[in-house]
Design an enzyme around this catalytic site. Structure first.
Site, PDB file in Angstrom:
ATOM      1  N   LYS A  38       3.178  -8.266  -4.823  1.00 39.06           N
ATOM      2  CA  LYS A  38       3.377  -9.682  -4.456  1.00 39.06           C
ATOM      3  C   LYS A  38       2.590 -10.075  -3.241  1.00 39.06           C
ATOM      4  O   LYS A  38       2.178 -11.197  -3.092  1.00 39.06           O
ATOM      5  CB  LYS A  38       4.831  -9.857  -4.001  1.00 39.06           C
ATOM      6  CG  LYS A  38       5.852  -9.840  -5.022  1.00 39.06           C
ATOM      7  CD  LYS A  38       7.178  -9.996  -4.290  1.00 39.06           C
ATOM      8  CE  LYS A  38       8.320  -9.609  -5.158  1.00 39.06           C
ATOM      9  NZ  LYS A  38       9.205  -8.657  -4.491  1.00 39.06           N
ATOM     10  N   LYS A  65      -1.385  -0.448  -6.301  1.00 41.97           N
ATOM     11  CA  LYS A  65      -0.407  -1.111  -7.150  1.00 41.97           C
ATOM     12  C   LYS A  65      -0.522  -2.640  -7.000  1.00 41.97           C
ATOM     13  O   LYS A  65      -0.735  -3.120  -5.878  1.00 41.97           O
ATOM     14  CB  LYS A  65       0.984  -0.652  -6.690  1.00 41.97           C
ATOM     15  CG  LYS A  65       2.147  -1.248  -7.432  1.00 41.97           C
ATOM     16  CD  LYS A  65       3.458  -0.744  -6.857  1.00 41.97           C
ATOM     17  CE  LYS A  65       3.989  -1.672  -5.781  1.00 41.97           C
ATOM     18  NZ  LYS A  65       5.107  -2.514  -6.145  1.00 41.97           N
ATOM     19  N   LYS A  99       4.879   0.806   3.980  1.00 40.95           N
ATOM     20  CA  LYS A  99       5.233  -0.479   4.609  1.00 40.95           C
ATOM     21  C   LYS A  99       5.170  -0.386   6.121  1.00 40.95           C
ATOM     22  O   LYS A  99       4.896  -1.383   6.786  1.00 40.95           O
ATOM     23  CB  LYS A  99       6.613  -0.935   4.163  1.00 40.95           C
ATOM     24  CG  LYS A  99       6.641  -1.257   2.686  1.00 40.95           C
ATOM     25  CD  LYS A  99       7.199  -2.608   2.363  1.00 40.95           C
ATOM     26  CE  LYS A  99       6.776  -2.958   0.959  1.00 40.95           C
ATOM     27  NZ  LYS A  99       7.517  -3.962   0.308  1.00 40.95           N
TER      28      LYS A  99
END
Ligand code: ATP
Ligand code: LTN
Length: 330
Positions: A199, A196, A114
């Site tokens: 969202k 992966k 992130k």
């Protein structure tokens, strides 16, 4: 009567719920709700570790509650609540942060990923995110934490923090175990099967609220390989292996049965078949969530009651912790 074991899990309202979070986590929540005493949280405080549009965050938090219920979580049996409504999460997180090493947090894969994705905004909150997650779990003395594979490292860190605290004082926290499904623990992106499904990647991602035609389009366009065989081989055929996993998780069939079913068929038949299986899986969820969202008063009653019940449980743990670390009683 024997006390039921406890479960805690949560999802960030940082985007709409995906097929990945359904197959990796929520499906297990539904399966476990009878046997365990469960708390399911909408972790809005985790969501602000990266920038959010406030109005969207507020809307999505409510939508997520409607979707939890639509997925089959019974509000009578489970405590469902919004993290920021129970201030003990932030309070325990502060204490636990003082029992967590900088080095431990630096090793977290999610933080590394992130902080690359949000290179212009690497906040202290993003770094200490796993401490807040540990507080979520330990406040309720959870035995089990049903999550997808990507969260295993965070649950392990939570155990390390709890073990250290228990050792420094006396037994305070239950050590939680991650509960990860055998099939569907890591659903990959349809656009890039090396990553992966997440969202924040609308192209590679199927949302539970997607319309049937959008789901079909996404599956027909899913990236595969240039062979023709429908065969599970994660290494060499990540796209097809991911579609097989999704197909089996959606239909309940085994991998062998699915391979046999499409043995003589090419991807042109297989991909739409996976799309159709997913359309049927999510149809009732989408319809029920839409119905629930039109009754805001009902949703409000669920999250208010949830926060009250959660707060009473959380308070017990927090008082113990404050006493042990040496804070003067109020
Ligand atoms: P973001 O993109 O904001 O990081 P996300 O899509 O990764 O979000 P989370 O809110 O982080 O979703 O995850 C919710 C739950 O669903 C967690 O338990 C996580 O492990 C699980 N999960 C998320 N994505 C997947 C996936 N692709 N496959 C299986 N489980 C998943
Ligand atoms: N980090 C998790 C969300 C989360 C969570 C939790 C999961 C926050 N607190 C406690 C299980 C238990 C994620 O999905 N990214």
């Amino acid at each position: 009567m024997e006390q039921k074991k406890r479960i805690f899990s949560g999802i960030q309202p940082s985007g709409d719920l995906t097929l990945g979070s359904y197959m990796g986590a929520i499906r297990n929540w539904v399966a476990l709700q009878e046997e365990y005493d469960c708390l399911y949280c909408i972790v809005d405080m985790h969501a602000i570790t990266v920038r959010q549009v406030p109005a969207d965050l507020r809307r999505r938090s409510l939508e997520q509650l409607a979707q939890y219920i639509a997925c089959g979580l019974d509000p009578e049996k489970n405590i469902m609540f919004i993290q920021s409504h129970v201030p003990q999460h932030a309070e325990l997180a502060w204490v636990l942060g003082c029992y967590t090493q900088f080095g431990e947090l630096s090793r977290m894969t999610q933080f590394k990923q992130k902080s690359q994705q949000h290179a212009d905004n690497i906040t202290a909150g993003l770094f200490t995110y796993p401490v807040l997650m540990a507080a979520d779990i330990l406040l309720y003395q959870a035995d089990l934490v049903p999550v997808g594979e990507d969260q295993k490292q965070h649950v392990e860190l939570c155990r390390d923090i709890a073990t250290r605290f228990n050792f420094s004082f006396s037994d305070t926290f239950t050590l939680p175990e991650p509960f990860i499904p055998k099939l569907g623990a890591r659903i990959m992106s349809l656009g890039n099967p090396e990553n992966k499904m997440s969202k924040s990647d609308p192209d590679g991602c199927v949302y539970l609220m997607d319309k049937p035609e959008d789901i079909m389009r996404k599956f027909k366009r899913a990236v595969t390989d240039c062979e023709t065989a429908v065969r599970f081989d994660r290494e060499n055929k990540p796209g097809i292996s991911n579609l097989l996993t999704i197909y089996c998780a959606a239909t309940g069939k085994t991998l062998e049965d699915a391979e046999a079913e499409f043995k003589d068929q090419g991807y042109g038949v297989f991909k739409p078949a996976v799309g159709e299986a997913v359309v049927e899986l999510v149809r009732p969820i989408r319809e029920e969530a839409a119905r629930l969202l039109s009754d805001k008063a009902y949703l409000e009653s669920i999250y208010k009651q949830g926060a009250e019940r959660a707060s009473a449980l959380a308070n017990k743990t927090l008082r113990k912790v404050y006493k042990k670390v040496g804070f003067v009683a109020r």
